[in-house]
Design an enzyme around this catalytic site. Structure first.
Site, PDB file in Angstrom:
ATOM      1  N   HIS A  30       0.834  -1.200   0.000  1.00 28.29           N
ATOM      2  CA  HIS A  30       0.000   0.000   0.000  1.00 28.29           C
ATOM      3  C   HIS A  30       0.871   1.253   0.000  1.00 28.29           C
ATOM      4  O   HIS A  30       1.595   1.510   0.959  1.00 28.29           O
ATOM      5  CB  HIS A  30      -0.900  -0.018   1.234  1.00 28.29           C
ATOM      6  N   HIS A  71      -0.718  11.277  -2.683  1.00 25.33           N
ATOM      7  CA  HIS A  71      -2.048  10.918  -2.202  1.00 25.33           C
ATOM      8  C   HIS A  71      -2.900  12.100  -1.787  1.00 25.33           C
ATOM      9  O   HIS A  71      -4.054  12.246  -2.212  1.00 25.33           O
ATOM     10  CB  HIS A  71      -1.935   9.938  -1.025  1.00 25.33           C
ATOM     11  N   GLU A 123      -3.939   4.109  -8.501  1.00 24.33           N
ATOM     12  CA  GLU A 123      -5.219   4.701  -8.137  1.00 24.33           C
ATOM     13  C   GLU A 123      -5.318   6.102  -8.723  1.00 24.33           C
ATOM     14  O   GLU A 123      -4.440   6.946  -8.498  1.00 24.33           O
ATOM     15  CB  GLU A 123      -5.405   4.768  -6.626  1.00 24.33           C
TER      16      GLU A 123
END
Length: 256
Positions: A30, A71, A123
């Site tokens: 992750h 992120h 992502e």
């Protein structure tokens, strides 16, 4: 751990990756191995590979014509900068320390650094053109740089953005990110041609998982760091976990 982190990074051929990804119980780093190294950095990806992760996950946002691996909306938490990412100049962003001397990489820099050693889950964090920009880059890496489509998995909470990515790069697998149990269960993922759902650990619902299975979808769960939880998820047939500590999922899989 220190000795493990000094081990040489193994190289996997694209044939080895294509033959085994995504299948089996996957340890997906992750944001890299973000429990050990600064998240979404090249060091975090290297650490994940050294710890045995078969895949790594990282986030991509569009900043003008540049795709950045980052992120948050703001710089404060993970860098020595302040303010909103998109309000800072690219020159300023590129000079920031993202932890332990690491910098914020572009998508192309990250892909070149990973160099097909593991599969990559990207992502799409931002919308309004991110899908199109990422699709353009990944098509280039498939057509010209030796990657194969199954070495990528592109995911997002933004279904319209994911649908646009599918339209532009239909050969590259996609996954729908879920932070809840939709009324129509996994239908949204099947409708846009996704191959998987990436499901928040608080919403591992038996009916949702069964529906995904019936539609031929893989189920990956995020973000799972407790080894007992990883064991339980593997035992109930989940296909893999996103974890800040990839070695824990690798241990569970090898011990099974």
């Amino acid at each position: 751990m220190d000795d493990l982190l000094k081990m040489p990074i193994p190289f996997k051929t694209r044939q080895e990756l294509a033959a085994g990804a995504p299948s089996g119980f996957l340890s997906i780093g992750h944001r890299g191995a973000s429990g050990h190294a600064p998240e979404n950095t090249r060091l975090a990806m290297d650490t994940a590979v050294r710890l045995g992760a078969q895949w790594v996950e990282f986030d991509v946002q569009r900043h003008g014509d540049t795709l950045l691996v980052f992120h948050d909306d703001r710089l404060d938490r993970t860098t020595d900068g302040q303010g909103r990412l998109l309000e800072q100049s690219l020159e300023t962003i590129r000079q920031l320390d993202a932890g332990r001397g690491e910098t914020i990489p572009t998508l192309q820099e990250m892909l070149d650094h990973i160099d097909r050693r593991v599969g990559v889950n990207i992502e799409l964090k931002s919308f309004g053109g991110t899908a199109a920009a990422v699709a353009s880059v990944l098509r280039e890496y498939v057509d010209q740089r030796g990657w194969v489509p199954d070495q990528f998995l592109v995911s997002s909470f933004h279904l319209r953005e994911l649908r646009e990515f599918r339209r532009l790069a239909p050969m590259i697998p996609t996954a729908v990110l879920l932070c809840g149990v939709p009324l129509d269960l996994a239908a949204c993922a099947a409708e846009i041609g996704a191959v998987a759902i990436n499901l928040a650990s608080d919403f591992v619902d038996a009916e949702l998982v069964a529906d995904a299975r019936s539609r031929g979808l893989k189920v990956y769960v995020y973000t799972v760091n407790d080894q007992d939880d990883i064991e339980q998820l593997r035992a109930c047939g989940i296909d893999g976990v996103f974890t800040d500590y990839p070695e824990r999922a690798v241990f569970v899989d090898r011990a099974a």
